[in-house]
Design a protein around this motif. Structure first.
Motif, PDB file in Angstrom:
ATOM      1  N   GLY A 114       1.286  -1.148  -0.038  1.00 13.09           N
ATOM      2  CA  GLY A 114      -0.395  -0.197   0.121  1.00 13.09           C
ATOM      3  C   GLY A 114       0.976   1.565   0.301  1.00 13.09           C
ATOM      4  N   LYS A 115       1.981   1.157   0.821  1.00 13.39           N
ATOM      5  CA  LYS A 115       2.770   2.776   0.591  1.00 13.39           C
ATOM      6  C   LYS A 115       3.590   2.667  -0.185  1.00 13.39           C
ATOM      7  N   LEU A 116       4.581   0.994  -0.310  1.00 11.08           N
ATOM      8  CA  LEU A 116       5.484   1.292  -1.969  1.00 11.08           C
ATOM      9  C   LEU A 116       4.445   2.018  -3.117  1.00 11.08           C
ATOM     10  N   ASN A 117       3.492   1.594  -3.200  1.00 10.05           N
ATOM     11  CA  ASN A 117       3.143   1.633  -4.262  1.00 10.05           C
ATOM     12  C   ASN A 117       2.388   3.636  -4.364  1.00 10.05           C
ATOM     13  N   ASP A 118       1.837   3.697  -3.371  1.00  2.28           N
ATOM     14  CA  ASP A 118       2.326   4.749  -3.708  1.00  2.28           C
ATOM     15  C   ASP A 118       2.894   5.409  -3.772  1.00  2.28           C
ATOM     16  N   TYR A 119       3.894   5.786  -2.907  1.00  2.69           N
ATOM     17  CA  TYR A 119       5.536   6.015  -3.194  1.00  2.69           C
ATOM     18  C   TYR A 119       6.219   5.865  -4.616  1.00  2.69           C
ATOM     19  N   LEU A 120       5.895   4.367  -5.274  1.00  4.40           N
ATOM     20  CA  LEU A 120       6.399   4.925  -6.691  1.00  4.40           C
ATOM     21  C   LEU A 120       5.607   5.437  -7.435  1.00  4.40           C
ATOM     22  N   LYS A 121       4.165   5.485  -7.820  1.00  3.26           N
ATOM     23  CA  LYS A 121       3.703   6.735  -8.209  1.00  3.26           C
ATOM     24  C   LYS A 121       4.220   8.240  -8.092  1.00  3.26           C
ATOM     25  N   GLU A 122       3.831   8.513  -7.256  1.00  2.88           N
ATOM     26  CA  GLU A 122       4.236   9.859  -6.296  1.00  2.88           C
ATOM     27  C   GLU A 122       5.689  10.673  -7.138  1.00  2.88           C
ATOM     28  N   GLU A 123       6.887   9.111  -6.998  1.00  6.17           N
ATOM     29  CA  GLU A 123       8.661   9.329  -6.874  1.00  6.17           C
ATOM     30  C   GLU A 123       8.307   9.710  -9.069  1.00  6.17           C
ATOM     31  N   LEU A 124       7.506   8.534  -9.785  1.00  4.21           N
ATOM     32  CA  LEU A 124       7.332   9.046 -11.327  1.00  4.21           C
ATOM     33  C   LEU A 124       7.030  10.152 -12.052  1.00  4.21           C
ATOM     34  N   GLU A 125       5.814  10.234 -10.880  1.00  3.64           N
ATOM     35  CA  GLU A 125       5.226  11.393 -12.056  1.00  3.64           C
ATOM     36  C   GLU A 125       5.870  12.724 -11.478  1.00  3.64           C
ATOM     37  N   LYS A 126       7.334  12.714 -10.571  1.00  2.00           N
ATOM     38  CA  LYS A 126       8.078  13.780 -10.134  1.00  2.00           C
ATOM     39  C   LYS A 126       8.750  13.550 -12.176  1.00  2.00           C
ATOM     40  N   LEU A 127       9.553  12.691 -12.208  1.00  2.98           N
ATOM     41  CA  LEU A 127       9.893  13.412 -13.540  1.00  2.98           C
ATOM     42  C   LEU A 127       9.029  13.388 -14.636  1.00  2.98           C
ATOM     43  N   GLN A 129       9.866  11.297 -19.226  1.00  2.47           N
ATOM     44  CA  GLN A 129       9.773  11.022 -19.773  1.00  2.47           C
ATOM     45  C   GLN A 129      12.104  10.543 -19.570  1.00  2.47           C
ATOM     46  N   GLN A 130      12.226  11.213 -20.055  1.00  2.35           N
ATOM     47  CA  GLN A 130      13.938  10.828 -19.739  1.00  2.35           C
ATOM     48  C   GLN A 130      14.540  10.525 -18.623  1.00  2.35           C
ATOM     49  N   GLY A 131      13.540  10.853 -17.307  1.00  2.00           N
ATOM     50  CA  GLY A 131      14.055  10.532 -16.221  1.00  2.00           C
ATOM     51  C   GLY A 131      14.309  11.883 -15.106  1.00  2.00           C
ATOM     52  N   ARG A 132      14.186  12.652 -15.819  1.00  2.00           N
ATOM     53  CA  ARG A 132      14.332  14.011 -15.070  1.00  2.00           C
ATOM     54  C   ARG A 132      13.657  14.433 -14.752  1.00  2.00           C
ATOM     55  N   PRO A 133      14.227  15.622 -13.427  1.00  2.00           N
ATOM     56  CA  PRO A 133      12.817  16.110 -12.009  1.00  2.00           C
ATOM     57  C   PRO A 133      12.035  16.784 -12.831  1.00  2.00           C
ATOM     58  N   VAL A 134      10.409  16.718 -13.536  1.00  2.00           N
ATOM     59  CA  VAL A 134      10.275  17.429 -14.141  1.00  2.00           C
ATOM     60  C   VAL A 134       9.884  19.934 -13.030  1.00  2.00           C
ATOM     61  N   GLY A 138      10.861  21.103 -17.244  1.00  2.00           N
ATOM     62  CA  GLY A 138       9.343  21.657 -17.479  1.00  2.00           C
ATOM     63  C   GLY A 138       8.822  21.045 -18.405  1.00  2.00           C
ATOM     64  N   ARG A 139       9.011  19.165 -18.376  1.00  2.00           N
ATOM     65  CA  ARG A 139       8.308  18.647 -19.489  1.00  2.00           C
ATOM     66  C   ARG A 139       6.944  17.767 -19.050  1.00  2.00           C
ATOM     67  N   SER A 140       6.521  17.741 -19.506  1.00  2.00           N
ATOM     68  CA  SER A 140       5.327  16.486 -19.089  1.00  2.00           C
ATOM     69  C   SER A 140       5.510  15.305 -18.367  1.00  2.00           C
ATOM     70  N   ASP A 198       3.178   5.249 -18.472  1.00  2.00           N
ATOM     71  CA  ASP A 198       2.840   5.584 -19.359  1.00  2.00           C
ATOM     72  C   ASP A 198       5.004   5.659 -20.182  1.00  2.00           C
ATOM     73  N   LEU A 199       5.194   5.015 -19.814  1.00  2.00           N
ATOM     74  CA  LEU A 199       6.754   5.090 -19.503  1.00  2.00           C
ATOM     75  C   LEU A 199       6.948   4.907 -20.961  1.00  2.00           C
ATOM     76  N   LYS A 200       8.319   5.265 -22.174  1.00  2.00           N
ATOM     77  CA  LYS A 200       8.435   5.396 -22.529  1.00  2.00           C
ATOM     78  C   LYS A 200       9.617   4.001 -22.709  1.00  2.00           C
ATOM     79  N   ALA A 201       9.394   2.326 -22.494  1.00  2.00           N
ATOM     80  CA  ALA A 201      11.078   1.543 -22.254  1.00  2.00           C
ATOM     81  C   ALA A 201      10.986   0.606 -23.327  1.00  2.00           C
ATOM     82  N   PRO A 202      11.550   0.192 -23.393  1.00  2.60           N
ATOM     83  CA  PRO A 202      11.414  -1.706 -24.339  1.00  2.60           C
ATOM     84  C   PRO A 202      10.613  -2.166 -23.097  1.00  2.60           C
TER      85      PRO A 202
END
Ligand code: SF4
Ligand code: SF4
Length: 286
Positions: A114-127, A129-134, A138-140, A198-202
Motif C-alpha cells: 500500500g505504501k510502496l506503490n503510492d511512493y512509486l507513483k508519486e516519485e515517477l510522476e515527479k520525473l 520521460q528522460q528521468g529528469r525532475p519535471v 519543465g516537460r510533461s 505511460d513510460l517510454k521504455a522497452p
C-alpha cells in the motif's frame, strides 16, 4: 540509468528504509519486469483468469508499460512454514497450519505494498520521460496508476480481476509451476505487485523456457519428474490432475481463524503456502 534500474533502486531503497520503521518483516532483493500494455497476452486473461479481467488501458488510458515486481521472502520465513507441521481441525476441515511467520509475512507485505506503490507513483510522476525532475526540465511528467479496484478478489470465483502473477508472467518474470506459482530467478516464495504507466521504455520478453521441473520433463520426454509441491499439499487441493481453488481457499480461510482468531474485519492472514516451501523452486529457478 535506464528505467528498470531506476525503479529497482526506488523499490530497494524504500524497503531498506521501511525495514527500520518497526516491521518484523524483511524482504530479499526485488525483481522488476516490464510488460507491454498492448501485449496480446492481456486480453487472454479474461478467458484464463476472470471474465472481467482488466486491461492496462482500463486503468490508465494511455498505458504503455506495466511495471511488475516480485519481493522474495527471506529463507527463514520459508523454512518456518516447512517446519510448522501442526495438524489442526477448523470447522471440520483438517489441515496443517501455516506458520505464524508465514502469516506475518503476508500481512506485512500487504501493508508495505500500500505504501510502496503510492511512493512509486508519486516519485515517477515527479520525473519526465528522460528521468529528469519535471521541476527542472519543465516537460510533461510520467503518468502512473495503481490497479487497486481491479486487484480485489472476486469471492464467487476466488480469482482476481487483475492477477498479479499473470501480469508478472507477461512482464517476463517467470513461468508457472505445477503449484500455480510463478517461478522466477529468485524462486516462487514471495509476493507480486504492479503499477500501470505511460513510460517510454522497452518491454521484457515473456519467458518461454519452462522453469518447473515437472513441466520441463513432460515437455522433453512426457515423463513426470519432481512433483514435490503436490505431495506438500495437505488438503488435496493440488494434485497432478489439477487445482481445486475453492478447497485451497477454505484452507486459507481456516488459517486466518488460526492466526487472527475472532477477527472478521481487517484480518489478513488467509494463507497456507505449504506447496511453496522446501522445494527445488522455492528460492531459485531449478
Ligand atoms: S516443486 Fe517441482 S513440480 Fe512443483 S512447481 Fe516446483 S519444480 Fe515444479
Ligand atoms: S496453498 Fe497450496 S498447499 Fe495450501 S491448500 Fe492451497 S494448494 Fe494446497
Amino acid at each position: 540509468m535506464d528505467w528498470k534500474t531506476q525503479i529497482t533502486h526506488m523499490i530497494s531503497d524504500y524497503i531498506r528504509e521501511y525495514e527500520n520503521s518497526g516491521t518484523p518483516m524483511r524482504w530479499k532483493a526485488p525483481l522488476v519486469g516490464f510488460a507491454a500494455a498492448d501485449s496480446p497476452e492481456f486480453p487472454k486473461l479474461s478467458r484464463v483468469v476472470h471474465p472481467e479481467h482488466a486491461l492496462p488501458r482500463d486503468i490508465l488510458s494511455d498505458a504503455s508499460i506495466v511495471v511488475s515486481y516480485f519481493l522474495p521472502y527471506p529463507d527463514e520465513i520459508v523454512r518456518s512454514n516447512l517446519e510448522e507441521d501442526r495438524n489442526v481441525s477448523v470447522n471440520g476441515l483438517s489441515l496443517i497450519a501455516a506458520s505464524a511467520e508465514w502469516a506475518m509475512a503476508y500481512r506485512e507485505t500487504n501493508i508495505l505494498f500500500g505504501k510502496l506503490n503510492d511512493y512509486l507513483k508519486e516519485e515517477l510522476e515527479k520525473l519526465d520521460q528522460q528521468g529528469r525532475p519535471v521541476s527542472e526540465s519543465g516537460r510533461s511528467p510520467v503518468r502512473a496508476a495503481l490497479p487497486l479496484k481491479a486487484a480485489s478478489m472476486d469471492s464467487a470465483t476466488v480469482t482476481s480481476r487483475w492477477s498479479q502473477r499473470h501480469v508478472a508472467r507477461i512482464a517476463g518474470l517467470g513461468t508457472f509451476g505445477m503449484n500455480n506459482m510463478l517461478i522466477t530467478d529468485s524462486g516462487c516464495c514471495g509476493r507480486y505487485s504492479s503499477l500501470v504507466t505511460d513510460l517510454k521504455a522497452p518491454a521484457d520478453p515473456i519467458r518461454r523456457d519452462e522453469s518447473c521441473l515437472y513441466k520441463r520433463s513432460m515437455a522433453a520426454d512426457h515423463k513426470p519428474s519432481c512433483g514435490l509441491c503436490i505431495g506438500r499439499c495437505p488438503s488435496g487441493a493440488l494434485t497432478a490432475e489439477g487445482f481445486d481453488r475453492f478447497l485451497c481457499s477454505k484452507v486459507c480461510e481456516a488459517n486466518q481463524e488460526i492466526h487472527d482468531p475472532g477477527v472478521t474485519l481487517g484480518a489478513d492472514s488467509e494463507v497456507c503456502g505449504k506447496c511453496l516451501s522446501g522445494l527445488p523452486c522455492s528460492f531459485c529457478r531449478p
